[in-house]
Scaffold this active site. Structure first.
Site, mmCIF file in Angstrom:
data_model
loop_
_atom_site.group_PDB
_atom_site.id
_atom_site.type_symbol
_atom_site.label_atom_id
_atom_site.label_comp_id
_atom_site.label_asym_id
_atom_site.label_seq_id
_atom_site.Cartn_x
_atom_site.Cartn_y
_atom_site.Cartn_z
ATOM 1 C CD GLU A 18 -2.876 1.316 0.369
ATOM 2 O OE1 GLU A 18 -2.420 1.603 -0.751
ATOM 3 O OE2 GLU A 18 -4.090 1.320 0.648
ATOM 4 C CG ASP A 19 -0.967 4.880 -1.310
ATOM 5 O OD1 ASP A 19 -1.589 4.260 -0.428
ATOM 6 O OD2 ASP A 19 -1.511 5.723 -2.062
ATOM 7 C CG ASP B 281 -4.834 9.407 6.343
ATOM 8 O OD1 ASP B 281 -4.595 9.830 7.481
ATOM 9 O OD2 ASP B 281 -5.472 10.076 5.519
ATOM 10 C CG PHE C 174 -3.102 15.709 0.954
ATOM 11 C CD1 PHE C 174 -3.953 14.646 1.186
ATOM 12 C CD2 PHE C 174 -2.770 16.023 -0.358
ATOM 13 C CE1 PHE C 174 -4.472 13.905 0.130
ATOM 14 C CE2 PHE C 174 -3.284 15.295 -1.420
ATOM 15 C CZ PHE C 174 -4.132 14.239 -1.169
ATOM 16 N NE ARG D 50 -3.006 8.330 -9.435
ATOM 17 C CZ ARG D 50 -3.647 8.072 -8.305
ATOM 18 N NH1 ARG D 50 -2.982 7.656 -7.255
ATOM 19 N NH2 ARG D 50 -4.947 8.206 -8.208
HETATM 20 P P1 IMP Z 1 -6.880 5.467 4.842
HETATM 21 O O1 IMP Z 1 -7.990 4.506 4.493
HETATM 22 O O2 IMP Z 1 -7.440 6.714 5.501
HETATM 23 O O3 IMP Z 1 -5.784 4.855 5.643
HETATM 24 O O4 IMP Z 1 -6.291 6.023 3.510
HETATM 25 C C1 IMP Z 1 -5.793 5.211 2.567
HETATM 26 C C2 IMP Z 1 -5.761 5.865 1.212
HETATM 27 O O5 IMP Z 1 -6.026 7.271 1.204
HETATM 28 C C3 IMP Z 1 -4.386 5.718 0.681
HETATM 29 O O6 IMP Z 1 -4.232 4.484 0.035
HETATM 30 C C4 IMP Z 1 -4.250 6.896 -0.249
HETATM 31 O O7 IMP Z 1 -4.685 6.565 -1.528
HETATM 32 C C5 IMP Z 1 -5.147 7.956 0.347
HETATM 33 N N1 IMP Z 1 -4.357 8.942 1.128
HETATM 34 C C6 IMP Z 1 -4.249 9.052 2.462
HETATM 35 N N2 IMP Z 1 -3.425 10.063 2.819
HETATM 36 C C7 IMP Z 1 -3.010 10.618 1.644
HETATM 37 C C8 IMP Z 1 -2.120 11.709 1.324
HETATM 38 O O8 IMP Z 1 -1.515 12.378 2.180
HETATM 39 N N3 IMP Z 1 -1.937 11.955 0.005
HETATM 40 C C9 IMP Z 1 -2.554 11.246 -0.997
HETATM 41 N N4 IMP Z 1 -3.376 10.230 -0.729
HETATM 42 C C10 IMP Z 1 -3.612 9.907 0.576
#
Ligand code: IMP
Length: 177
Positions: free
Chosen positions: A98-99, A102, A152, A165
């Site tokens: 995963e990237d 958050d 962000f 990207r």
């Molecule tokens: P989560 O479900 O809140 O943990 O977020 C997961 C997804 O939100 C990641 O796979 C990203 O695609 C996107 N995301 C969360 N934080 C960022 C950020 O700082 N920049 C860009 N995408 C984000």
């Protein structure tokens, strides 16, 4: 957001060095055992590609697509499984790539999905970034490359409304934080 407003948070060199360290750790753990590397599109594409190139064990790559962000900079709170078709992972070593983690909602959704549908031999969650301050679930990546503050970020797979990207580094812009 304009590219000229972006500030580099993590350089290309730092990213590649950390991925090398992570790959060495994973090579040590799995030795010659086969691994199913599951890349979570779209954000993890750069990380997954660079990571698997440094893995020595037999690797099968799978791609799934989840979304939660839309065009905003905060999560919608709902994980949308755009494409989650996976092969039979029973008895397999699964490496989710995963990237960023958050809130952790996406990671939790995915781990629950795998656990509900398969009895894997092992499942590990690898994330390029870990944004611990914004976590809303009790999940954490087993392995991550960088811990970041509540910013962000874009680049190296991560986007803002589909942009950035392709940057080879991780960057942020003050005015959208
Ligand atoms: P989560 O479900 O809140 O943990 O977020 C997961 C997804 O939100 C990641 O796979 C990203 O695609 C996107 N995301 C969360 N934080 C960022 C950020 O700082 N920049 C860009 N995408 C984000």
């Amino acid at each position: 957001m304009n590219t000229k407003d972006l500030k580099v948070l993590i350089s290309e060199e730092e990213i590649q060095a950390k991925i090398g360290e992570l790959a060495a750790k994973l090579n040590e753990i799995y030795k010659d055992e086969e691994v199913y590397a599951i890349c979570v599109l779209k954000g993890a594409v750069m990380f997954a590609v660079d990571l698997v190139k440094k893995l020595n064990m037999p690797v099968k790559m799978e791609f799934i697509r989840l979304s939660s962000y839309g065009s905003a900079t905060t999560t919608s709170g709902k994980v949308n499984a755009v494409d989650i078709a996976l092969p039979d992972l029973n008895g397999k070593n699964v490496m989710i790539i995963e990237d960023i983690v958050d809130t952790g909602l996406t990671a939790k959704f995915l781990i629950d999905f795998i656990n509900l549908n398969f009895h894997t031999k092992s499942t590990v969650f690898c994330s390029l970034l870990d944004k611990k301050m914004t976590r809303k679930t009790d999940v954490s990546p087993d392995y991550y490359c960088f811990d970041i503050d509540d910013k962000f970020v874009v680049g190296y797979g991560l986007d803002y409304d589909g942009h950035y990207r392709n940057l080879p580094y991780i960057a942020y812009a003050d005015h959208i934080i």
